[in-house]
Design a protein around this motif. Structure first.
Motif, PDB file in Angstrom:
ATOM      1  N   CYS A 290      -9.368   6.566  -3.003  1.00 58.02           N
ATOM      2  CA  CYS A 290     -10.409   6.106  -3.946  1.00 58.02           C
ATOM      3  C   CYS A 290     -11.325   5.153  -3.188  1.00 58.02           C
ATOM      4  O   CYS A 290     -11.130   4.903  -1.995  1.00 58.02           O
TER       5      CYS A 290
ATOM      6  N   SER B 282     -13.468   1.214  -3.429  1.00 53.05           N
ATOM      7  CA  SER B 282     -13.116  -0.109  -3.964  1.00 53.05           C
ATOM      8  C   SER B 282     -13.778  -0.435  -5.293  1.00 53.05           C
ATOM      9  O   SER B 282     -13.493  -1.466  -5.891  1.00 53.05           O
TER      10      SER B 282
ATOM     11  N   VAL C  43      -8.236  -0.871  -8.586  1.00 54.76           N
ATOM     12  CA  VAL C  43      -6.804  -0.582  -8.773  1.00 54.76           C
ATOM     13  C   VAL C  43      -6.009  -1.792  -8.284  1.00 54.76           C
ATOM     14  O   VAL C  43      -6.214  -2.259  -7.164  1.00 54.76           O
TER      15      VAL C  43
ATOM     16  N   GLN D  15      -3.310  -4.202  -6.583  1.00 55.06           N
ATOM     17  CA  GLN D  15      -2.647  -4.018  -5.286  1.00 55.06           C
ATOM     18  C   GLN D  15      -1.232  -3.459  -5.417  1.00 55.06           C
ATOM     19  O   GLN D  15      -0.790  -2.649  -4.602  1.00 55.06           O
TER      20      GLN D  15
ATOM     21  N   ILE E  77      -1.534   0.231  -5.677  1.00 53.03           N
ATOM     22  CA  ILE E  77      -1.980   0.796  -4.389  1.00 53.03           C
ATOM     23  C   ILE E  77      -0.758   0.946  -3.469  1.00 53.03           C
ATOM     24  O   ILE E  77      -0.554   1.977  -2.832  1.00 53.03           O
ATOM     25  N   ASP E  78       0.071  -0.110  -3.450  1.00 52.09           N
ATOM     26  CA  ASP E  78       1.277  -0.091  -2.610  1.00 52.09           C
ATOM     27  C   ASP E  78       2.299   0.923  -3.120  1.00 52.09           C
ATOM     28  O   ASP E  78       2.866   1.692  -2.339  1.00 52.09           O
TER      29      ASP E  78
ATOM     30  N   ASP F  43       0.917   4.390  -2.476  1.00 47.84           N
ATOM     31  CA  ASP F  43       0.341   4.584  -1.146  1.00 47.84           C
ATOM     32  C   ASP F  43      -1.071   5.197  -1.233  1.00 47.84           C
ATOM     33  O   ASP F  43      -1.379   6.214  -0.624  1.00 47.84           O
ATOM     34  N   ILE F  44      -1.910   4.538  -2.033  1.00 42.30           N
ATOM     35  CA  ILE F  44      -3.292   4.998  -2.242  1.00 42.30           C
ATOM     36  C   ILE F  44      -4.179   4.398  -1.148  1.00 42.30           C
ATOM     37  O   ILE F  44      -4.066   3.209  -0.831  1.00 42.30           O
ATOM     38  N   GLU F  45      -5.045   5.205  -0.589  1.00 38.68           N
ATOM     39  CA  GLU F  45      -5.998   4.718   0.430  1.00 38.68           C
ATOM     40  C   GLU F  45      -7.290   4.305  -0.271  1.00 38.68           C
ATOM     41  O   GLU F  45      -7.857   5.081  -1.044  1.00 38.68           O
ATOM     42  N   VAL F  46      -7.733   3.082  -0.016  1.00 40.47           N
ATOM     43  CA  VAL F  46      -8.965   2.585  -0.638  1.00 40.47           C
ATOM     44  C   VAL F  46     -10.063   2.457   0.415  1.00 40.47           C
ATOM     45  O   VAL F  46      -9.893   1.740   1.408  1.00 40.47           O
TER      46      VAL F  46
ATOM     47  N   GLY G  26     -10.131   3.507 -11.948  1.00 39.78           N
ATOM     48  CA  GLY G  26      -8.764   3.164 -11.546  1.00 39.78           C
ATOM     49  C   GLY G  26      -7.694   3.908 -12.316  1.00 39.78           C
ATOM     50  O   GLY G  26      -6.700   4.367 -11.749  1.00 39.78           O
TER      51      GLY G  26
ATOM     52  N   VAL H  38      -4.792   6.232 -10.565  1.00 42.44           N
ATOM     53  CA  VAL H  38      -3.349   6.012 -10.742  1.00 42.44           C
ATOM     54  C   VAL H  38      -2.690   7.248 -11.361  1.00 42.44           C
ATOM     55  O   VAL H  38      -1.597   7.651 -10.953  1.00 42.44           O
TER      56      VAL H  38
END
Length: 281
Positions: free
Chosen positions: A8, A10, A14, A16, A19-20, A23-26, A124, A128
């Motif tokens: 996604c 910024s 989303v 943090q 994201i962790d 394992d989403i790449e921002v 977001g 997710v």
């Protein structure tokens, strides 16, 4: 491990921990503050950003994520043999989506770009959902209809504390901003067809929450006991607590999630943003 990577930008705000978890790449956009460039969420924290807005007479600008940024990220994952689903901020409001589409057309591999037609956690929530479905082993062809449905059900309402940032960003005229400030007018906005649109305005901060609740009732009904709703905030934590209280009492939601409105959205809205997101039946 899913062979589908969720990416996604910024604008999506989303949290943090999610994201962790997934394992989403921002891919960060850039915020320009007093002539200095910062990568959103990388070089400047949200707390620092809002503190600067409150204490200095500066009006930030943003610039889209670039072709080069997307090319680098997309190549990294296609080389690992992954398919990619990029969930983008509204294509009408930012050139970031177009940067990604250009990069994707220059790379071999399975890369899909999905236009959220939204901002902040309106994006977001889709990111997710896509990440959850990917961990369950769903394919892109299965995920996209689920995102379409969620996008159609989402209602995102927010208020801004001051009109000056909207005016500096060219969203409203300086006359409107001046009159609004004198009359202590607080606009309430929503996200429609990929753009931020004014819904109504109220006099004084104390009327903001009740009006936002009224709009959610009209769109989503009063009994939200079967859904998780989301509260968005920036640096006005008192207003956040008030909105949580009223939303709980009014809607009895199954759960409440939170999103901290990031520096890109905050650049256009200024400090003191509060929002609520619910879903139509």
């Amino acid at each position: 491990m899913s062979s589908l990577k969720i990416i996604c930008d910024s604008l999506s705000d989303v949290p943090q921990d999610l994201i962790d978890k997934y394992d989403i790449e921002v891919v960060p956009l850039t915020v320009i503050l007093d002539g200095k460039e910062y990568k959103d969420g990388v070089d400047i924290s949200k707390d620092e950003f809002y503190k600067i807005l409150r204490e200095s007479n500066v009006y930030p600008k943003t610039s889209q994520a670039t072709y080069a940024q997307f090319k680098e990220v997309f190549e990294k994952y296609t080389k690992e043999g992954k398919s990619i689903l990029y969930v983008a901020g509204s294509s009408i409001a930012t050139g970031t989506y177009q940067s990604a589409v250009m990069a994707k057309s220059d790379i071999d591999g399975d890369i899909y770009a999905y236009d959220s037609q939204s901002f902040s956690y309106g994006i977001g929530v889709l990111v997710v959902e896509a990440a959850k479905l990917a961990t369950e082993g769903k394919t892109v062809e299965e995920i996209i209809p689920a995102l379409d449905k969620l996008r159609a059900q989402s209602v995102l309402i927010f208020s801004v504390d001051t009109l000056e940032f909207l005016q500096k960003g060219g969203r409203i005229s300086s006359t409107k901003a001046a009159i609004g400030s004198i009359l202590n007018i607080k606009p309430i906005l929503d996200v429609r067809d990929g753009l931020v649109a004014p819904v109504c305005q109220v006099r004084g901060k104390k009327n903001v929450i009740s009006k936002m609740i009224e709009i959610i009732k009209e769109n989503c009904g009063e009994d939200l006991s079967n859904q998780k709703i989301y509260i968005g905030y920036s640096d006005d934590l008192k207003e956040k607590e008030k909105l949580i209280q009223v939303a709980k009492e009014t809607f009895n939601p199954k759960d409440i999630g939170f999103f901290y409105v990031g520096t890109c959205i905050g650049s256009h809205s200024g400090p003191g943003v509060t929002g609520i997101m619910c879903f139509k039946k």
